[in-house]
Design a protein around this motif. Structure first.
Motif, PDB file in Angstrom:
ATOM      1  N   LEU A 523       3.280   0.964  -1.097  1.00 21.23           N
ATOM      2  CA  LEU A 523       4.402   0.322  -0.392  1.00 21.23           C
ATOM      3  C   LEU A 523       4.980  -0.818  -1.204  1.00 21.23           C
ATOM      4  N   MET A 524       4.113  -1.605  -1.876  1.00 22.76           N
ATOM      5  CA  MET A 524       4.616  -2.666  -2.750  1.00 22.76           C
ATOM      6  C   MET A 524       5.418  -2.061  -3.894  1.00 22.76           C
ATOM      7  N   ALA A 525       4.892  -0.955  -4.437  1.00 22.55           N
ATOM      8  CA  ALA A 525       5.633  -0.293  -5.510  1.00 22.55           C
ATOM      9  C   ALA A 525       6.977   0.231  -5.009  1.00 22.55           C
ATOM     10  N   LEU A 526       6.985   0.817  -3.802  1.00 29.79           N
ATOM     11  CA  LEU A 526       8.247   1.278  -3.219  1.00 29.79           C
ATOM     12  C   LEU A 526       9.250   0.136  -3.088  1.00 29.79           C
ATOM     13  N   SER A 527       8.758  -1.021  -2.646  1.00 30.58           N
ATOM     14  CA  SER A 527       9.641  -2.182  -2.481  1.00 30.58           C
ATOM     15  C   SER A 527      10.224  -2.608  -3.818  1.00 30.58           C
ATOM     16  N   ASN A 528       9.361  -2.675  -4.848  1.00 29.21           N
ATOM     17  CA  ASN A 528       9.837  -3.101  -6.165  1.00 29.21           C
ATOM     18  C   ASN A 528      10.844  -2.097  -6.729  1.00 29.21           C
ATOM     19  N   PHE A 529      10.506  -0.790  -6.628  1.00 27.95           N
ATOM     20  CA  PHE A 529      11.437   0.213  -7.149  1.00 27.95           C
ATOM     21  C   PHE A 529      12.756   0.221  -6.363  1.00 27.95           C
ATOM     22  N   ALA A 595       2.336  -3.071 -15.386  1.00 29.65           N
ATOM     23  CA  ALA A 595       2.952  -4.387 -15.175  1.00 29.65           C
ATOM     24  C   ALA A 595       1.888  -5.460 -14.968  1.00 29.65           C
ATOM     25  N   GLU A 596       0.859  -5.189 -14.148  1.00 31.69           N
ATOM     26  CA  GLU A 596      -0.181  -6.185 -13.918  1.00 31.69           C
ATOM     27  C   GLU A 596      -0.966  -6.477 -15.189  1.00 31.69           C
ATOM     28  N   LEU A 597      -1.264  -5.443 -16.002  1.00 34.00           N
ATOM     29  CA  LEU A 597      -2.019  -5.653 -17.241  1.00 34.00           C
ATOM     30  C   LEU A 597      -1.217  -6.472 -18.235  1.00 34.00           C
ATOM     31  N   ALA A 598       0.099  -6.240 -18.286  1.00 33.61           N
ATOM     32  CA  ALA A 598       0.926  -6.993 -19.223  1.00 33.61           C
ATOM     33  C   ALA A 598       1.121  -8.429 -18.763  1.00 33.61           C
ATOM     34  N   ALA A 599       1.197  -8.659 -17.426  1.00 33.13           N
ATOM     35  CA  ALA A 599       1.403 -10.022 -16.923  1.00 33.13           C
ATOM     36  C   ALA A 599       0.175 -10.879 -17.074  1.00 33.13           C
ATOM     37  N   ALA A 600      -1.011 -10.269 -17.179  1.00 35.18           N
ATOM     38  CA  ALA A 600      -2.237 -11.072 -17.194  1.00 35.18           C
ATOM     39  C   ALA A 600      -2.312 -12.059 -18.362  1.00 35.18           C
ATOM     40  N   PRO A 601      -2.128 -11.784 -19.649  1.00 34.76           N
ATOM     41  CA  PRO A 601      -2.261 -10.424 -20.191  1.00 34.76           C
ATOM     42  C   PRO A 601      -3.736 -10.044 -20.290  1.00 34.76           C
ATOM     43  N   LEU A 602      -4.032  -8.741 -20.312  1.00 31.90           N
ATOM     44  CA  LEU A 602      -5.418  -8.285 -20.311  1.00 31.90           C
ATOM     45  C   LEU A 602      -5.514  -7.009 -21.135  1.00 31.90           C
ATOM     46  N   ARG A 603      -6.629  -6.898 -21.896  1.00 32.38           N
ATOM     47  CA  ARG A 603      -6.868  -5.733 -22.746  1.00 32.38           C
ATOM     48  C   ARG A 603      -7.772  -4.731 -22.015  1.00 32.38           C
ATOM     49  N   LEU A 604      -7.348  -3.498 -21.939  1.00 31.12           N
ATOM     50  CA  LEU A 604      -8.128  -2.437 -21.302  1.00 31.12           C
ATOM     51  C   LEU A 604      -8.708  -1.541 -22.394  1.00 31.12           C
ATOM     52  N   ASP A 605     -10.020  -1.600 -22.566  1.00 27.35           N
ATOM     53  CA  ASP A 605     -10.714  -0.837 -23.606  1.00 27.35           C
ATOM     54  C   ASP A 605     -11.261   0.452 -22.990  1.00 27.35           C
ATOM     55  N   LEU A 625      -9.381   4.902  -6.391  1.00 27.56           N
ATOM     56  CA  LEU A 625     -10.669   4.237  -6.607  1.00 27.56           C
ATOM     57  C   LEU A 625     -10.621   3.355  -7.846  1.00 27.56           C
ATOM     58  N   LEU A 626     -10.092   3.892  -8.975  1.00 30.63           N
ATOM     59  CA  LEU A 626     -10.019   3.110 -10.207  1.00 30.63           C
ATOM     60  C   LEU A 626      -9.031   1.955 -10.074  1.00 30.63           C
ATOM     61  N   ILE A 627      -7.924   2.165  -9.349  1.00 32.64           N
ATOM     62  CA  ILE A 627      -6.961   1.067  -9.142  1.00 32.64           C
ATOM     63  C   ILE A 627      -7.642  -0.103  -8.441  1.00 32.64           C
ATOM     64  N   ASN A 628      -8.426   0.188  -7.375  1.00 31.22           N
ATOM     65  CA  ASN A 628      -9.111  -0.888  -6.650  1.00 31.22           C
ATOM     66  C   ASN A 628     -10.099  -1.614  -7.547  1.00 31.22           C
ATOM     67  N   LEU A 629     -10.898  -0.870  -8.327  1.00 27.82           N
ATOM     68  CA  LEU A 629     -11.897  -1.510  -9.181  1.00 27.82           C
ATOM     69  C   LEU A 629     -11.238  -2.321 -10.284  1.00 27.82           C
ATOM     70  N   LEU A 630     -10.151  -1.793 -10.908  1.00 31.78           N
ATOM     71  CA  LEU A 630      -9.472  -2.526 -11.978  1.00 31.78           C
ATOM     72  C   LEU A 630      -8.770  -3.765 -11.438  1.00 31.78           C
ATOM     73  N   GLN A 631      -8.178  -3.686 -10.230  1.00 24.22           N
ATOM     74  CA  GLN A 631      -7.555  -4.878  -9.654  1.00 24.22           C
ATOM     75  C   GLN A 631      -8.596  -5.961  -9.365  1.00 24.22           C
ATOM     76  N   ASN A 632      -9.797  -5.567  -8.897  1.00 20.38           N
ATOM     77  CA  ASN A 632     -10.862  -6.568  -8.702  1.00 20.38           C
ATOM     78  C   ASN A 632     -11.244  -7.213 -10.023  1.00 20.38           C
ATOM     79  N   ALA A 633     -11.319  -6.398 -11.098  1.00 24.03           N
ATOM     80  CA  ALA A 633     -11.646  -6.951 -12.410  1.00 24.03           C
ATOM     81  C   ALA A 633     -10.538  -7.870 -12.907  1.00 24.03           C
ATOM     82  N   LEU A 634      -9.260  -7.503 -12.666  1.00 22.94           N
ATOM     83  CA  LEU A 634      -8.145  -8.371 -13.042  1.00 22.94           C
ATOM     84  C   LEU A 634      -8.255  -9.725 -12.359  1.00 22.94           C
ATOM     85  N   GLN A 635      -8.536  -9.715 -11.046  1.00 27.99           N
ATOM     86  CA  GLN A 635      -8.644 -10.972 -10.311  1.00 27.99           C
ATOM     87  C   GLN A 635      -9.852 -11.789 -10.752  1.00 27.99           C
TER      88      GLN A 635
END
Length: 741
Positions: A523-529, A595-605, A625-635
């Motif tokens: 829904l957030m993506a829908l709003s942004n698009f 977008a979130e990885l670039a704004a951090a910025p953060l390297r995904l290996d 599942l991976l989106i939730n885990l990666l967002q927790n790692a970003l935070q």
């Protein structure tokens, strides 16, 4: 029934009303307790003495057995290192060397009083022996199948008890490997007879025996117990015994069970042994106190025992002496009381007569009051019937339970007025079973009808009614009202149903929270698009507007698929599992989070995600599942310096599963919170809902895997979330999609 018991109750009530009778009753009880205590004390004291003697005997017998083994322990060791023995094994075909060793062994056996001493080559054939000049010479005999030769030929010194293959006489064999420059060239064995020990045991009063590691008795003071087993032998044990002929040829030994019955206490080493000694038919029954002593260096168990008849005799003697003393004291006291009573009766003969009349009247009144109070105080209904089924007695509790007076019930035959009209056949069967003595001892449930019309649920227990002369008069039944109990059980069942409804409502609330959490991302993506599409509609190339609108459609479809997948989590047939390439799933997730990885910025290996086999799963749910885990790692890494903002993805195959790890360099999760973070609505963030990790665990478990968290293995700070997925194999059964259609 009660008027028949009155002649027995009345004298007891008369005595209980007299202070002197109470005193005598108390004195008699104290005397009985003292006599019983004296017998118990004597029994325990004698048992303690027997136990101490048993432990002392076990130590003596153990020392004797170890002494026999240690007495000849040096013989094979010394003989194995004798130059002539080494020379014989080097040249076994020279007669003069064989004769030298024969005479050396013969002289050594005579000096040490051992049974036999012999040396064997690596084929198990005896090349020299101390009994070379006897008809039963070991020379030339093969002992290859003997366990002591097998172990010694492999360089292991050992002991073995068994029946001799050549002589048929049992003995203890001590085998020593003969080494020359570290290489085993042969085996020297000494055979020690235990005849002196067996003869000494034959003279003891209580049985003494030895068991091997399989529980077979091979030495016993009781001949009937020889070659019997204290526990069942397995087919492997029987095959081993037959192959090695430890106790003779297999056709001569069957190893039956010992005629024992054991009583063991958990906190005592000693135990009671019941047996018939002297033969299973003509012997005498004995109760023994036994103790097992392991001899691990020999692989045996020594059992010593002592007879408990002396314990019982000590108790009987103590009881007899205490009873005799108590009888003397009671007789003296009785004589003194009779003398005092006689003097008092002479002085108050007339007054005593009047008192007796008054006491007689008072006792009759007391007996009547006692009987009436007992009947009225009972809450359990009582009903007595003669052998024909006629009611001869009811108490007030039963009358209140059924609503009928006693005069309305006495004399009634089946069917009784309180029987339920809907269960007359069942009442008739239960009544006939009770009158024939077949009533269940644990009672039976019966539904009866009260006079006012309401139902009463009862439990009925029936026992024979016997008079003072032992004659069977009929049956006495106790009737317990359990209506309230059954109503409580019904209320409990209704409460359980209510709890189930509440649980379903709670599950519905949790599913709604899950949908809200999972739909937030698309829904957030829908709003942004949509905002981007508005801006592009006013100014911008048409192809960019078309791309933004395509992304809006894709995210809308994604939201719909998430709803379908969440519905699938609660339906067994809802999964859409297929072969998934984890590298492609990660690449798709990286694009969604670009977008979130670039704004951090953060390297995904994700360099470790190469050449991986496909897994079986739902691609969309795995992406979520991976989106939730990666967002927790970003935070978790947003407050770190830019150089440390990195997330490593790795995977490895573990049998039929693949484990994927998401590792960050954040503050990590303490050991006390590693399980709580997966609970619904538990969050370490101030604005968190606490549903992300709970949803992740649900998604993983829906795929047949497990989700967990641990520390980093390289010692650096951070957390590693890992989950397992089943590998994709060629389908052997129809898939879930085909099965659902």
């Amino acid at each position: 029934m009660l008027h028949r018991l009155q002649p027995l109750i009345q004298p007891q009530l008369q005595r209980l009303t007299r202070p002197h009778a109470l005193a005598w009753l108390g004195l008699a009880l104290l005397t009985a307790v003292a006599v019983g205590g004296a017998g118990h004390w004597a029994e325990r004291r004698e048992l303690q003495t027997k136990t101490a003697e048993l432990h002392q005997a076990a130590e003596v017998y153990s020392l004797a057995l170890r002494g026999v083994a240690e007495r000849y322990d040096y013989l094979p060791y010394a003989a194995a290192r004798h130059p002539e023995v080494l020379a014989l094994l080097a040249q076994p075909d020279l007669p003069e060397r064989r004769q030298q060793v024969n005479r050396y062994f013969e002289d050594l056996r005579g000096r040490t009083d051992s049974a036999a001493l012999y040396v064997m080559d690596l084929n198990g054939q005896a090349v020299a022996a101390s009994n070379w000049a006897t008809p039963s010479s070991f020379v030339g005999q093969s002992y290859r199948q003997r366990p002591y030769f097998e172990q010694a030929s492999q360089g292991v010194r050992n002991t073995f008890y068994g029946v001799g293959l050549t002589t048929g006489a049992p003995g203890l064999f001590i085998a020593e490997p003969v080494r020359q420059q570290g290489v085993v060239k042969g085996v020297v064995a000494v055979k020690v007879g235990l005849d002196e020990l067996s003869q000494a045991w034959a003279k003891v009063a209580a049985p003494v025996l030895l068991q091997d590691s399989r529980g077979i008795v091979f030495l016993s003071s009781e001949p009937d117990w020889l070659y019997r087993s204290s526990r069942p032998l397995s087919p492997e044990d029987l095959a081993w015994l037959a192959r090695h002929e430890q106790y003779g040829p297999p056709q001569t030994q069957t190893y039956p069970a010992l005629p024992w019955r054991l009583e063991r206490a958990a906190d005592q080493a000693e135990y009671r042994l019941h047996t018939r000694q002297g033969g299973s038919q003509g012997g005498r029954q004995r109760e023994l106190l036994a103790l097992d002593t392991p001899l691990p260096e020999l692989g045996w168990t020594l059992t010593v025992s002592t007879d408990l008849a002396e314990v019982a005799l000590a108790r009987r003697q103590a009881l007899a002496l205490a009873a005799l003393g108590a009888a003397v004291l009671l007789l003296a006291a009785l004589g003194w009381q009779q003398r005092e009573r006689r003097f008092a009766e002479q002085r108050q003969a007339r007054q005593e007569l009047e008192l007796r009349v008054q006491e007689r009247t008072r006792d009759l009144q007391l007996a009547h009051a006692f009987r009436k109070a007992m009947e009225d105080s009972l809450l359990v209904g009582m009903r007595a019937r003669n052998r024909e089924g006629r009611i001869i007695y009811v108490n007030p509790a039963l009358c209140e339970m059924v609503g009928y007076r006693a005069d309305e019930l006495l004399g009634c035959l089946p069917p009784y007025p309180y029987w339920h009209p809907d269960e007359l056949d069942r009442h008739q069967r239960d009544s006939e079973a009770a009158l024939q003595g077949r009533a269940a001892p644990q009672g039976f449930e019966s539904r009866i009808r009260h006079r006012d019309g309401h139902d009463v649920i009862t439990m009925v227990y029936t026992a024979p009614l016997i008079d003072e002369q032992g004659q069977h008069l009929g049956w006495m039944s106790s009737v317990v009202d359990i209506t309230a109990q059954r109503q409580a059980e019904q209320r409990q069942r209704e409460q359980a149903l209510q709890l189930q409804r509440s649980a379903r409502l709670a599950s519905l609330g949790e599913m709604a929270s899950t949908l809200a959490h999972e739909l937030n991302q698309p829904l957030m993506a829908l709003s942004n698009f949509a905002l981007a599409a508005q801006a592009l509609a006013r100014q911008g190339p048409p192809e960019l507007l078309q791309s933004a609108l395509g992304d809006i459609v894709a995210q809308a479809r994604r939201a719909g698929e998430i709803v379908q997948r969440v519905r699938g989590l609660i339906r067994p047939q809802g999964g859409q599992h297929q072969a998934c390439d984890l590298a492609q799933v990660v690449e798709r997730v990286q694009g969604l989070l670009q977008a979130e990885l670039a704004a951090a910025p953060l390297r995904l290996d994700r360099a470790a995600l190469t050449a991986l086999p496909p897994v079986r799963g739902d691609r969309l749910l795995l992406e979520q599942l991976l989106i939730n885990l990666l967002q927790n790692a970003l935070q978790a890494t947003e407050h770190l310096p830019a150089a440390r903002r990195a997330i490593e993805l790795s995977a490895q195959v573990q049998g039929e599963l693949m484990e994927l790890c998401v590792a960050d360099h954040g503050p990590g999760i303490s050991a006390g919170l590693r399980e709580q973070v997966f609970n619904p609505f538990f969050s370490t963030k101030a604005d968190g809902l606490g549903l992300g990790l709970n949803i992740c665990r649900t998604l993983v478990e829906a795929h047949g895997g497990q989700l967990g968290v641990r520390e980093r293995s390289d010692g650096q700070p951070g957390a590693v979330f890992f989950f397992t997925l089943p590998l994709m194999h060629p389908p052997r059964v129809p898939s879930l999609e085909h099965a659902s259609t």
